[in-house]
Design a protein around this motif. Structure first.
Motif, short mmCIF file in Angstrom:
data_model
loop_
_atom_site.label_atom_id
_atom_site.label_comp_id
_atom_site.label_asym_id
_atom_site.label_seq_id
_atom_site.Cartn_x
_atom_site.Cartn_y
_atom_site.Cartn_z
N LEU A 40 0.81 -1.22 0.00
CA LEU A 40 0.00 0.00 0.00
C LEU A 40 0.84 1.27 0.00
CD1 LEU A 40 -2.89 -0.97 2.42
CD2 LEU A 40 -3.03 -0.63 -0.05
N GLU A 41 1.98 1.23 0.70
CA GLU A 41 2.85 2.41 0.78
C GLU A 41 3.31 2.89 -0.58
OE1 GLU A 41 6.54 2.93 3.25
OE2 GLU A 41 5.17 2.08 4.74
N GLU A 42 3.39 1.99 -1.56
CA GLU A 42 3.83 2.36 -2.90
C GLU A 42 2.85 3.30 -3.59
OE1 GLU A 42 5.14 -1.01 -5.31
OE2 GLU A 42 5.40 -2.14 -3.43
N LEU A 43 1.63 3.36 -3.10
CA LEU A 43 0.61 4.23 -3.70
C LEU A 43 0.69 5.66 -3.18
CD1 LEU A 43 -2.35 1.73 -3.44
CD2 LEU A 43 -1.30 2.53 -5.57
N LEU A 44 1.31 5.85 -2.02
CA LEU A 44 1.34 7.17 -1.40
C LEU A 44 2.08 8.18 -2.27
CD1 LEU A 44 2.05 6.20 2.30
CD2 LEU A 44 -0.16 6.62 1.17
N ASP A 45 1.54 9.37 -2.33
CA ASP A 45 2.08 10.51 -3.08
C ASP A 45 1.94 10.38 -4.59
OD1 ASP A 45 2.77 11.86 -0.74
OD2 ASP A 45 4.72 10.87 -0.65
N ALA A 46 1.27 9.33 -5.06
CA ALA A 46 1.01 9.25 -6.50
C ALA A 46 -0.02 10.33 -6.85
CB ALA A 46 0.47 7.87 -6.88
N ARG A 47 0.15 10.90 -8.04
CA ARG A 47 -0.78 11.90 -8.54
C ARG A 47 -1.70 11.25 -9.56
NH1 ARG A 47 3.08 13.82 -5.31
NH2 ARG A 47 3.14 16.05 -5.11
N ILE A 49 -16.22 8.48 -7.11
CA ILE A 49 -14.93 8.94 -7.61
C ILE A 49 -14.40 7.89 -8.56
CG2 ILE A 49 -12.55 9.49 -7.01
CD1 ILE A 49 -13.66 10.45 -4.28
N TYR A 50 -14.10 8.31 -9.78
CA TYR A 50 -13.54 7.43 -10.81
C TYR A 50 -12.07 7.79 -11.02
CZ TYR A 50 -18.49 6.83 -11.93
OH TYR A 50 -19.84 6.58 -11.87
N PHE A 51 -11.20 6.80 -11.00
CA PHE A 51 -9.80 7.04 -11.34
C PHE A 51 -9.69 7.04 -12.86
CE2 PHE A 51 -7.79 5.07 -7.25
CZ PHE A 51 -8.25 6.15 -6.52
N ASN A 52 -9.10 8.09 -13.43
CA ASN A 52 -8.92 8.17 -14.88
C ASN A 52 -7.53 7.73 -15.30
OD1 ASN A 52 -10.75 11.09 -14.38
ND2 ASN A 52 -11.58 9.34 -15.47
N LYS A 53 -6.50 8.31 -14.67
CA LYS A 53 -5.13 7.92 -15.01
C LYS A 53 -4.16 8.52 -14.00
CE LYS A 53 -4.16 11.75 -18.17
NZ LYS A 53 -3.70 12.11 -19.52
N LYS A 54 -2.97 7.95 -13.97
CA LYS A 54 -1.89 8.47 -13.15
C LYS A 54 -1.25 9.63 -13.90
CE LYS A 54 2.22 7.15 -10.60
NZ LYS A 54 3.10 6.05 -10.21
N ILE A 55 -0.87 10.66 -13.18
CA ILE A 55 -0.19 11.80 -13.77
C ILE A 55 1.30 11.61 -13.57
CG2 ILE A 55 0.16 14.29 -13.69
CD1 ILE A 55 -2.72 14.48 -12.56
N VAL A 56 2.04 11.63 -14.66
CA VAL A 56 3.49 11.46 -14.60
C VAL A 56 4.14 12.64 -15.30
CG1 VAL A 56 5.45 10.01 -15.23
CG2 VAL A 56 3.27 8.96 -14.60
N ASP A 57 4.99 13.35 -14.58
CA ASP A 57 5.78 14.43 -15.14
C ASP A 57 7.18 13.89 -15.31
OD1 ASP A 57 7.37 16.65 -15.65
OD2 ASP A 57 6.26 17.95 -14.27
N LEU A 58 7.65 13.80 -16.54
CA LEU A 58 8.94 13.18 -16.80
C LEU A 58 10.11 13.94 -16.19
CD1 LEU A 58 8.40 12.07 -20.50
CD2 LEU A 58 8.18 10.71 -18.41
N GLU A 59 9.98 15.26 -16.03
CA GLU A 59 11.06 16.03 -15.43
C GLU A 59 11.11 15.89 -13.92
OE1 GLU A 59 11.13 20.06 -16.74
OE2 GLU A 59 10.72 19.51 -18.81
N ASP A 60 9.94 15.83 -13.30
CA ASP A 60 9.85 15.72 -11.85
C ASP A 60 8.71 14.76 -11.54
OD1 ASP A 60 9.66 15.90 -9.12
OD2 ASP A 60 9.30 18.07 -9.07
N PRO A 61 9.00 13.53 -11.11
CA PRO A 61 7.93 12.58 -10.85
C PRO A 61 7.03 12.94 -9.68
CG PRO A 61 10.03 11.67 -10.18
CD PRO A 61 10.31 12.99 -10.84
N HIS A 62 7.41 13.95 -8.88
CA HIS A 62 6.58 14.35 -7.75
C HIS A 62 6.37 15.86 -7.74
CE1 HIS A 62 6.76 10.35 -6.15
NE2 HIS A 62 8.06 10.36 -6.35
#
Length: 142
Positions: free
Chosen positions: A102-109, A123-136
């Motif tokens: 479960l901890e692996e999910l924390l701070d995911a956008r 609440i529907y999950f659409n997709k994970k947001i990933v910024d290639l320059e800064d993952p967080h």
């Protein structure tokens, strides 16, 4: 979009001083941070429940919280949860591995959609947001 009829979600405005407690987060699409996720004690039916706390990053209602509970009672429930975990970046073949990861999910956008029908907020999950320059990033671009 992945439809889900049995999700239960509620909003919490107590940590947003600008919002009145009775003001629900409006329906719409939001960027959120997975702030907390836990496997809760079994519900009335004896099935475990996955509880999510999502902090809104924007584009509106920043700082407010959304809560989502996913029952793991039926095979269909477990398949929906497995799909949402995949969208959040945690693909699992077996949900028995979930508690330890479960901890692996924390701070995911995530990009989510909130919809209200009657008194039911979903609440529907659409997709994970990933910024290639800064993952967080603090405020990811959509």
């Amino acid at each position: 979009m992945h439809e889900r009829g049995s999700d239960q979600a509620s909003t919490n405005m107590s940590r947003n001083p600008g919002a009145r407690r009775s003001d629900p987060v409006p329906d719409g699409r939001y960027r959120v941070l997975i702030q907390a996720v836990e496997m809760a004690d079994p519900d009335e039916a004896g099935s475990p429940v996955l509880k999510w706390t999502l902090r809104i990053l924007g584009p509106t209602s920043a700082g407010r919280l959304l809560f989502r509970d996913d029952s793991l009672a039926s095979k269909e429930d477990r398949e929906r949860v497995r799909w949402d975990l995949f969208l959040a970046g945690l693909p699992l073949k077996d949900l028995s591995d979930l508690r330890g990861r479960l901890e692996e999910l924390l701070d995911a956008r995530m990009l989510i959609t909130k919809r209200t029908r009657g008194s039911i907020e979903t609440i529907y999950f659409n997709k994970k947001i990933v910024d290639l320059e800064d993952p967080h990033p603090r405020e990811p671009a959509v």
